[in-house]
Design a protein around this motif. Structure first.
Motif, PDB file in Angstrom:
ATOM      1  N   GLN A  11       0.818  -1.203   0.000  1.00  0.00           N
ATOM      2  CA  GLN A  11       0.000   0.000   0.000  1.00  0.00           C
ATOM      3  C   GLN A  11       0.857   1.261   0.000  1.00  0.00           C
ATOM      4  O   GLN A  11       0.502   2.267  -0.595  1.00  0.00           O
ATOM      5  N   SER A  12       2.020   1.205   0.655  1.00  0.00           N
ATOM      6  CA  SER A  12       2.899   2.377   0.708  1.00  0.00           C
ATOM      7  C   SER A  12       3.789   2.496  -0.526  1.00  0.00           C
ATOM      8  O   SER A  12       4.561   3.438  -0.644  1.00  0.00           O
ATOM      9  N   GLY A  13       3.700   1.541  -1.449  1.00  0.00           N
ATOM     10  CA  GLY A  13       4.455   1.634  -2.694  1.00  0.00           C
ATOM     11  C   GLY A  13       5.731   0.825  -2.724  1.00  0.00           C
ATOM     12  O   GLY A  13       6.499   0.905  -3.678  1.00  0.00           O
ATOM     13  N   THR A  14       6.003   0.036  -1.701  1.00  0.00           N
ATOM     14  CA  THR A  14       7.214  -0.775  -1.660  1.00  0.00           C
ATOM     15  C   THR A  14       7.132  -1.906  -2.675  1.00  0.00           C
ATOM     16  O   THR A  14       6.120  -2.588  -2.765  1.00  0.00           O
ATOM     17  N   ASN A  15       8.195  -2.089  -3.423  1.00  0.00           N
ATOM     18  CA  ASN A  15       8.266  -3.162  -4.405  1.00  0.00           C
ATOM     19  C   ASN A  15       8.558  -4.474  -3.678  1.00  0.00           C
ATOM     20  O   ASN A  15       9.659  -4.684  -3.160  1.00  0.00           O
ATOM     21  N   ILE A  16       7.577  -5.349  -3.649  1.00  0.00           N
ATOM     22  CA  ILE A  16       7.685  -6.592  -2.875  1.00  0.00           C
ATOM     23  C   ILE A  16       8.812  -7.473  -3.399  1.00  0.00           C
ATOM     24  O   ILE A  16       9.596  -8.030  -2.634  1.00  0.00           O
ATOM     25  N   GLN A  17       8.920  -7.601  -4.725  1.00  0.00           N
ATOM     26  CA  GLN A  17       9.949  -8.463  -5.305  1.00  0.00           C
ATOM     27  C   GLN A  17      11.345  -7.946  -4.975  1.00  0.00           C
ATOM     28  O   GLN A  17      12.254  -8.724  -4.686  1.00  0.00           O
ATOM     29  N   GLU A  18      11.518  -6.634  -4.982  1.00  0.00           N
ATOM     30  CA  GLU A  18      12.823  -6.057  -4.659  1.00  0.00           C
ATOM     31  C   GLU A  18      13.215  -6.360  -3.213  1.00  0.00           C
ATOM     32  O   GLU A  18      14.361  -6.693  -2.915  1.00  0.00           O
ATOM     33  N   VAL A  19      12.263  -6.270  -2.312  1.00  0.00           N
ATOM     34  CA  VAL A  19      12.530  -6.567  -0.903  1.00  0.00           C
ATOM     35  C   VAL A  19      12.892  -8.038  -0.734  1.00  0.00           C
ATOM     36  O   VAL A  19      13.830  -8.373  -0.014  1.00  0.00           O
ATOM     37  N   ARG A  20      12.175  -8.903  -1.407  1.00  0.00           N
ATOM     38  CA  ARG A  20      12.490 -10.342  -1.332  1.00  0.00           C
ATOM     39  C   ARG A  20      13.903 -10.620  -1.834  1.00  0.00           C
ATOM     40  O   ARG A  20      14.632 -11.421  -1.269  1.00  0.00           O
ATOM     41  N   GLN A  21      14.288  -9.943  -2.916  1.00  0.00           N
ATOM     42  CA  GLN A  21      15.634 -10.128  -3.470  1.00  0.00           C
ATOM     43  C   GLN A  21      16.692  -9.640  -2.487  1.00  0.00           C
ATOM     44  O   GLN A  21      17.715 -10.295  -2.278  1.00  0.00           O
ATOM     45  N   GLN A  22      16.462  -8.490  -1.877  1.00  0.00           N
ATOM     46  CA  GLN A  22      17.412  -7.959  -0.901  1.00  0.00           C
ATOM     47  C   GLN A  22      17.531  -8.892   0.303  1.00  0.00           C
ATOM     48  O   GLN A  22      18.624  -9.114   0.825  1.00  0.00           O
ATOM     49  N   ASN A  23      16.401  -9.439   0.742  1.00  0.00           N
ATOM     50  CA  ASN A  23      16.426 -10.376   1.863  1.00  0.00           C
ATOM     51  C   ASN A  23      17.203 -11.637   1.513  1.00  0.00           C
ATOM     52  O   ASN A  23      17.957 -12.161   2.332  1.00  0.00           O
ATOM     53  N   ALA A  24      17.034 -12.122   0.295  1.00  0.00           N
ATOM     54  CA  ALA A  24      17.759 -13.316  -0.142  1.00  0.00           C
ATOM     55  C   ALA A  24      19.260 -13.047  -0.200  1.00  0.00           C
ATOM     56  O   ALA A  24      20.068 -13.877   0.220  1.00  0.00           O
ATOM     57  N   GLN A  25      19.650 -11.873  -0.691  1.00  0.00           N
ATOM     58  CA  GLN A  25      21.065 -11.520  -0.742  1.00  0.00           C
ATOM     59  C   GLN A  25      21.640 -11.434   0.670  1.00  0.00           C
ATOM     60  O   GLN A  25      22.742 -11.896   0.928  1.00  0.00           O
ATOM     61  N   SER A  26      20.892 -10.847   1.561  1.00  0.00           N
ATOM     62  CA  SER A  26      21.345 -10.700   2.935  1.00  0.00           C
ATOM     63  C   SER A  26      21.536 -12.067   3.587  1.00  0.00           C
ATOM     64  O   SER A  26      22.519 -12.313   4.271  1.00  0.00           O
ATOM     65  N   ALA A  27      20.590 -12.963   3.361  1.00  0.00           N
ATOM     66  CA  ALA A  27      20.654 -14.298   3.960  1.00  0.00           C
ATOM     67  C   ALA A  27      21.815 -15.107   3.397  1.00  0.00           C
ATOM     68  O   ALA A  27      22.403 -15.921   4.106  1.00  0.00           O
ATOM     69  N   SER A  28      22.173 -14.865   2.142  1.00  0.00           N
ATOM     70  CA  SER A  28      23.253 -15.637   1.535  1.00  0.00           C
ATOM     71  C   SER A  28      24.622 -15.009   1.755  1.00  0.00           C
ATOM     72  O   SER A  28      25.624 -15.541   1.313  1.00  0.00           O
ATOM     73  N   GLY A  29      24.656 -13.869   2.436  1.00  0.00           N
ATOM     74  CA  GLY A  29      25.942 -13.239   2.724  1.00  0.00           C
ATOM     75  C   GLY A  29      26.469 -12.387   1.600  1.00  0.00           C
ATOM     76  O   GLY A  29      27.623 -11.985   1.624  1.00  0.00           O
ATOM     77  N   ASN A  30      25.645 -12.102   0.607  1.00  0.00           N
ATOM     78  CA  ASN A  30      26.092 -11.284  -0.524  1.00  0.00           C
ATOM     79  C   ASN A  30      25.668  -9.832  -0.393  1.00  0.00           C
ATOM     80  O   ASN A  30      25.588  -9.117  -1.370  1.00  0.00           O
ATOM     81  N   SER A  31      25.418  -9.410   0.804  1.00  0.00           N
ATOM     82  CA  SER A  31      25.006  -8.031   1.026  1.00  0.00           C
ATOM     83  C   SER A  31      26.146  -7.089   0.703  1.00  0.00           C
ATOM     84  O   SER A  31      27.312  -7.381   0.958  1.00  0.00           O
ATOM     85  N   GLN A  32      25.835  -5.930   0.172  1.00  0.00           N
ATOM     86  CA  GLN A  32      26.885  -4.977  -0.176  1.00  0.00           C
ATOM     87  C   GLN A  32      27.521  -4.375   1.065  1.00  0.00           C
ATOM     88  O   GLN A  32      28.589  -3.800   0.995  1.00  0.00           O
ATOM     89  N   TYR A  33      26.877  -4.489   2.233  1.00  0.00           N
ATOM     90  CA  TYR A  33      27.421  -3.888   3.445  1.00  0.00           C
ATOM     91  C   TYR A  33      28.137  -4.895   4.343  1.00  0.00           C
ATOM     92  O   TYR A  33      29.041  -4.530   5.057  1.00  0.00           O
ATOM     93  N   GLY A  34      27.752  -6.134   4.290  1.00  0.00           N
ATOM     94  CA  GLY A  34      28.258  -7.124   5.230  1.00  0.00           C
ATOM     95  C   GLY A  34      29.764  -7.218   5.322  1.00  0.00           C
ATOM     96  O   GLY A  34      30.344  -7.075   6.386  1.00  0.00           O
TER      97      GLY A  34
END
Length: 62
Positions: A11-34
Motif C-alpha cells: 500500500q505504501s508503494g514498496t516493491n515486494i519483489q525487490e525486498v524479497r531479493q534484498q532479503n535473499a542476498q542478505s541471507a546468503s551473505g552477498n550483502s553490499q554492506y556485510g
C-alpha cells in the motif's frame, strides 16, 4: 473502497519483489554492506571494550 495498489507493491508503494531479493542476498551473505563492515571491525578491540564495560558494571553492583 477501491484498491488502488499496483500488483507487486504494498500500500505504501514498496516493491515486494525487490525486498524479497534484498532479503535473499542478505541471507546468503552477498550483502553490499556485510563484508565492508566486517573488514573494518577490530574484534580484539571490541572484546576489550566489552570487558571494560562489564568490569565497570560489576564495580557499580558491589
Amino acid at each position: 473502497m477501491a484498491n488502488n495498489r499496483q500488483a507487486g507493491r504494498t500500500q505504501s508503494g514498496t516493491n515486494i519483489q525487490e525486498v524479497r531479493q534484498q532479503n535473499a542476498q542478505s541471507a546468503s551473505g552477498n550483502s553490499q554492506y556485510g563484508t565492508e563492515f566486517a573488514s573494518e571491525t577490530n574484534v580484539q578491540e571490541v572484546r576489550q571494550q566489552n570487558a571494560q564495560s562489564q568490569a565497570k558494571k560489576n564495580q557499580r553492583q558491589q
